[in-house]
Write an enzyme that holds these catalytic residues in place. Structure first.
Site, PDB file in Angstrom:
ATOM      1  N   MET A 127      41.666  29.419  31.551  1.00 30.41           N
ATOM      2  CA  MET A 127      42.600  28.862  30.579  1.00 30.41           C
ATOM      3  C   MET A 127      43.168  27.531  31.064  1.00 30.41           C
ATOM      4  O   MET A 127      43.552  27.393  32.230  1.00 30.41           O
ATOM      5  CB  MET A 127      43.745  29.850  30.322  1.00 30.41           C
ATOM      6  CG  MET A 127      43.314  31.120  29.600  1.00 30.41           C
ATOM      7  SD  MET A 127      42.623  30.801  27.958  1.00 30.41           S
ATOM      8  CE  MET A 127      44.065  30.164  27.098  1.00 30.41           C
ATOM      9  N   CYS A 177      41.931  39.358  31.527  1.00 32.81           N
ATOM     10  CA  CYS A 177      43.077  38.462  31.686  1.00 32.81           C
ATOM     11  C   CYS A 177      44.384  39.247  31.652  1.00 32.81           C
ATOM     12  O   CYS A 177      44.614  40.030  30.724  1.00 32.81           O
ATOM     13  CB  CYS A 177      43.071  37.417  30.578  1.00 32.81           C
ATOM     14  SG  CYS A 177      44.472  36.269  30.666  1.00 32.81           S
ATOM     15  N   GLY A 237      34.958  30.576  39.960  1.00 33.02           N
ATOM     16  CA  GLY A 237      36.065  30.069  39.171  1.00 33.02           C
ATOM     17  C   GLY A 237      36.768  28.910  39.831  1.00 33.02           C
ATOM     18  O   GLY A 237      36.303  27.782  39.799  1.00 33.02           O
TER      19      GLY A 237
END
EC number: 1.3.1.91
Length: 337
Positions: free
Chosen positions: A22, A103, A236
């Protein structure tokens, strides 16, 4: 070979993916990452199904064809809405639709989706089944090994077997629990201990299905080690904060011996891209904020970061700022190459 094995083998091309993050993996980030790796699967930020259905679709879902292969990650818990959002994503040309079951942010908790869905594996399976009926492209799931007081041995098996029975083409597992109470989203990325062996055991049980691993993977050497146990590795924050590591990814992970991009060419490409974005009404900082970590440890890297951080935000900033910043490290990069 049964249908499940055929699907797993078809999906095996994605040994490496860059995680949906995000506020980070927007279209400019993905364009930048694609210059350094031809083979990794790139993910969008999570898009809530309601937003995909009702919102500005071009702003939320639009992407540059250069980004391919690129996957859309959706958030939600209503199978019908997820199916409709998946159909919209497929019409936009995405390579895959991924359902977020990992999440732990306050936003997803208030909407009872994301990691909350680990508690309702039947609902996740129903959502996957609805999405599979809606689209012809792969539908995948990204999850945790469990949440709160769940036993990961039980919770992950229940989730995995449910979504695979529903037709999921792949399961990406962040190898940590998420604590929905007591830890912030940031703390949930670091504090719960990593349990890679739990994901390895899942793969050993589900040999004919694609199982990928995520969480705390810092280097390509670590990725290679994981690939001895699972089908794919999802990186990530390491890939975001040190994007230059992606330049070696195709060779090391895929055996692709095509010449990798060099830094001067990368800078030229990003300058051209940035100027096109500015001509369309954008700001230079939209692009350069993803490039800050390109030269870790290099002489001049601090000045690279300073120039981009301070000057790219000016209203009249254009690609000359990138070239100015690169001049601080350019000679060292050329010598190192």
């Amino acid at each position: 070979m049964n249908g499940s094995a055929e699907k797993a083998n078809k999906y095996k091309e994605f040994k490496l993916s860059i995680a949906p993050m995000m506020d980070w993996t927007d279209r400019h980030c993905r364009f930048f990452h694609r210059q350094m790796t031809r083979r990794a699967l790139l993910y969008t930020e999570m898009v809530v199904a309601d937003a995909a259905i009702q919102g500005n679709r071009e702003r939320l879902l639009g992407f540059n064809a250069v980004e391919h292969p690129v996957a859309l990650q959706l958030g939600g818990s209503d199978p019908a809405k997820l199916a409709e959002a998946a159909r919209i994503g497929a019409d936009f040309g995405y390579r895959e639709i991924n359902l977020n079951v990992g999440c732990p942010s306050d936003r997803v908790q208030s909407g009872t989706f994301g990691a909350c869905l680990m508690k309702t594996p039947d609902l996740v399976a129903a959502s996957v089944a609805a999405m599979k009926r809606a689209v012809d492209i792969p539908v995948t799931v990204k999850c945790r090994i469990g949440v709160d007081e769940q036993d990961p041995e039980v919770a992950l098996d229940a989730l995995a077997r449910g979504v695979i029975d529903a037709g999921a083409d792949a399961l990406w597992v962040h190898a940590r629990k998420a604590w929905l109470q007591g830890l912030s989203p940031k703390e949930n990325r670091d504090i719960p201990p990593l349990d890679y062996n739990r994901v390895y055991r899942l793969k050993a049980e589900l040999r004919s299905h694609f199982i990928g691993i995520n969480g705390g993977i810092q280097t390509l050497d670590e990725a290679l080690n994981h690939l001895n146990h699972v089908d794919g590795v999802m990186m990530g924050r390491a890939a975001y904060h040190n994007p230059g590591l992606l330049i070696d990814a195709d060779r090391l992970l895929f055996g692709d011996e095509r010449e990798a991009i060099d830094m001067p060419t990368l800078i030229d490409t990003m300058c051209d891209y940035a100027d096109r974005h500015i001509a369309e009404g954008g700001r230079l900082s939209h692009v350069t904020r993803h490039m800050i970590g390109l030269f870790p440890g290099m002489p001049g890297a601090r000045r690279w970061r300073q120039v981009l951080s301070t000057e790219a935000s000016h209203a009249d900033a254009d690609s000359r700022v990138i070239r100015k910043a690169f001049a601080e490290v350019g000679a060292d990069v050329t010598e190192a190459a």
